[in-house]
Enzyme design. Structure first.
Site, PDB file in Angstrom:
ATOM      1  N   GLY A   1     -15.043 -18.031  15.262  1.00 34.52           N
ATOM      2  CA  GLY A   1     -16.679 -17.011  14.841  1.00 34.52           C
ATOM      3  C   GLY A   1     -16.122 -16.154  15.468  1.00 34.52           C
ATOM      4  O   GLY A   1     -17.959 -15.283  15.663  1.00 34.52           O
TER       5      GLY A   1
ATOM      6  N   GLY B   1     -18.973 -12.294  14.481  1.00 40.81           N
ATOM      7  CA  GLY B   1     -20.191 -13.219  14.532  1.00 40.81           C
ATOM      8  C   GLY B   1     -20.640 -11.583  15.553  1.00 40.81           C
ATOM      9  O   GLY B   1     -20.059 -11.037  16.204  1.00 40.81           O
TER      10      GLY B   1
ATOM     11  N   ASP C   1     -12.017 -16.245  12.231  1.00 41.84           N
ATOM     12  CA  ASP C   1     -13.187 -16.332  11.302  1.00 41.84           C
ATOM     13  C   ASP C   1     -13.025 -17.338   9.996  1.00 41.84           C
ATOM     14  O   ASP C   1     -11.871 -16.980  10.239  1.00 41.84           O
ATOM     15  CB  ASP C   1     -14.650 -15.213  11.490  1.00 41.84           C
ATOM     16  CG  ASP C   1     -15.940 -15.733  11.155  1.00 41.84           C
ATOM     17  OD1 ASP C   1     -15.686 -16.542  10.205  1.00 41.84           O
ATOM     18  OD2 ASP C   1     -16.637 -14.929  12.622  1.00 41.84           O
TER      19      ASP C   1
ATOM     20  N   ASP D   1     -10.922 -21.985   9.859  1.00 44.11           N
ATOM     21  CA  ASP D   1     -12.291 -22.640   9.108  1.00 44.11           C
ATOM     22  C   ASP D   1     -12.289 -23.907  10.970  1.00 44.11           C
ATOM     23  O   ASP D   1     -11.157 -24.777  10.655  1.00 44.11           O
ATOM     24  CB  ASP D   1     -12.334 -23.826   8.202  1.00 44.11           C
ATOM     25  CG  ASP D   1     -13.457 -24.499   8.034  1.00 44.11           C
ATOM     26  OD1 ASP D   1     -13.631 -24.641   8.734  1.00 44.11           O
ATOM     27  OD2 ASP D   1     -13.935 -24.334   6.796  1.00 44.11           O
TER      28      ASP D   1
ATOM     29  N   TYR E   1     -30.278 -27.403  16.051  1.00 41.48           N
ATOM     30  CA  TYR E   1     -29.661 -26.746  16.419  1.00 41.48           C
ATOM     31  C   TYR E   1     -29.669 -26.559  17.756  1.00 41.48           C
ATOM     32  O   TYR E   1     -28.528 -27.174  18.387  1.00 41.48           O
ATOM     33  CB  TYR E   1     -30.484 -25.314  16.528  1.00 41.48           C
ATOM     34  CG  TYR E   1     -29.482 -23.912  16.783  1.00 41.48           C
ATOM     35  CD1 TYR E   1     -28.523 -23.568  16.575  1.00 41.48           C
ATOM     36  CD2 TYR E   1     -30.313 -23.245  17.883  1.00 41.48           C
ATOM     37  CE1 TYR E   1     -26.897 -22.819  17.282  1.00 41.48           C
ATOM     38  CE2 TYR E   1     -29.609 -22.010  19.012  1.00 41.48           C
ATOM     39  CZ  TYR E   1     -28.302 -22.044  18.339  1.00 41.48           C
ATOM     40  OH  TYR E   1     -27.571 -20.679  19.267  1.00 41.48           O
TER      41      TYR E   1
ATOM     42  N   LYS F   1     -26.683 -28.464  20.538  1.00 37.46           N
ATOM     43  CA  LYS F   1     -26.663 -27.444  21.995  1.00 37.46           C
ATOM     44  C   LYS F   1     -26.597 -28.850  23.014  1.00 37.46           C
ATOM     45  O   LYS F   1     -25.286 -28.904  24.138  1.00 37.46           O
ATOM     46  CB  LYS F   1     -27.153 -26.906  22.414  1.00 37.46           C
ATOM     47  CG  LYS F   1     -27.210 -25.483  20.593  1.00 37.46           C
ATOM     48  CD  LYS F   1     -25.746 -25.188  20.983  1.00 37.46           C
ATOM     49  CE  LYS F   1     -25.606 -24.192  20.678  1.00 37.46           C
ATOM     50  NZ  LYS F   1     -23.812 -23.489  20.491  1.00 37.46           N
TER      51      LYS F   1
END
Ligand code: NAD
Ligand code: AKB
Length: 319
Positions: free
Chosen positions: A9, A12, A35, A53, A143, A147
């Site tokens: 990622g 970002g 990414d 991915d 979310y 986490k």
């Protein structure tokens, strides 16, 4: 052992800044970015970029093996506001992605993993205003649930497999190099761009919504400092609270108005409900004690620095 870092990622908001710092610290050849996007020549300019991915465990394993990865910084995830729009897909990305990284790290003997958690683990039952390191987690969003579960998965791999996984509960992050990625605190990034471009901003949170926030240079430094800390000093095996500043949209707007003309309207949307479930402030005493964490930027310092960078880029005249 030579350090070889893989960042997932990496394109970002955090990756854009963290990769620069990692490359400065470890050498550009030793930090591989990845990414979802296909690799282009432009992307290879600063160092190796691979299209990956994180849901593709086989490819992740292959890349870790082929590159001799010794550390993974796993940043690929769906943030709070986007996650609420498609909770099942967000759960799959945030959980399956993390489990793939933890499993590959275990199988391929990766020495260290960094994985970011968030203040979103807290909720209405955590504490009325200040959330301490061990305040009860009470996430209301998918979310936040991902986490919270992720923190316990990290602890599981640490305790059962001896994997050195380290984690920070980042507050909302403000930065100038990349747009924010679909969270509830994105307003605090968007407002700078709209203020410079149009002199006005319509905020999607109410003016008096106070949230814990941090400037990206502090977040990047915290990440590097945590990863370099002697393991015997680390007493938290879920994720460390870190704190820098708490402010409302009105307070941020007032600070911006010291530098420029700005009109702000407030049109709260569904993100207000998410923000209302999050803490007003965070107590980070454990991070201070264990690895010496201290923020460098307050609200005034952050606004000045942000405007310096953005106006340099956009060549806008400041009062
Ligand atoms: P972002 O949305 O800006 O970046 C995430 C990146 O992941 C994007 O570039 C996206 O293309 C990539 N991605 C999405 N699905 C992927 C997949 N299947 N495989 C590989 N890559 C994929 O997010 P960010 O702000 O950089 O956040 C990074 C991490 O930090 C996340 O775990 C986030 O929850 C956490 N965090 C961020 C903040 C913040 O304010 N930015 C605060 C707390 C925690
Ligand atoms: C979000 O708003 O989703 C993130 C976060 C605080 O985790 N910025």
């Amino acid at each position: 052992m030579k350090t070889k870092i893989l960042v997932t990622g990496a394109c970002g908001q955090i990756g854009t800044e963290l990769v620069k710092a990692l490359r400065k610290a470890h050498g550009w050849k030793n930090v591989i970015t990845s990414d979802l996007y296909p690799a282009t020549e432009g992307m290879q300019q600063g160092g190796l970029y691979l299209s990956l991915d994180v849901l593709n465990k086989k490819k992740l394993g292959y890349l870790v093996e082929q590159t001799g990865t010794t550390q993974i910084y796993h940043l690929a995830a769906s943030l709070s506001a986007i996650a609420e729009k498609n909770p099942v897909a967000a759960w799959e990305l945030n959980m399956r992605g993390l489990l793939n990284v933890l499993e590959i790290a275990r199988e391929k003997n990766v020495a260290q993993v960094f994985w970011p958690s968030s203040i979103a683990v807290f909720g209405p039952d955590s504490m009325p205003s200040v959330c301490f390191q061990n305040s009860k987690a009470d996430p209301l969003t998918v979310y936040g649930i991902s986490k919270m579960a992720g923190e316990y998965w990290c602890r599981y791999y640490k305790r059962n497999f001896g994997l050195d996984v380290r984690s920070l509960r980042y507050p909302g992050l403000v930065s100038h190099s990349a747009p924010a990625g679909g969270g509830t605190t994105d307003y605090a990034v968007d407002i700078f761009h709209q203020a410079i471009a149009k002199g006005s901003y319509t905020c999607f949170l109410k003016e008096n919504t106070c949230l814990p926030m941090m400037y990206m240079p502090d977040a990047v430094r915290a990440t590097l400092e945590l990863m370099a800390a002697p393991i015997e000093n680390l007493s938290v095996d879920t994720s460390y609270n870190i704190s820098a500043m708490n402010f409302t949209p009105a307070e941020l707007a007032a600070e911006l108005k010291k530098h420029m003309e700005l009109k702000v309207n407030y049109a709260p949307d569904s993100r207000q409900q998410i923000a209302d479930s999050w803490p007003l402030s965070i107590n980070d005493r454990q991070a201070q004690q264990d690895w010496g964490w201290q923020p460098h930027y307050d609200l005034a310092g952050m606004v000045k620095d942000m405007l310096g960078h953005l106006t340099f880029k956009e060549a806008v005249w400041l009062k």
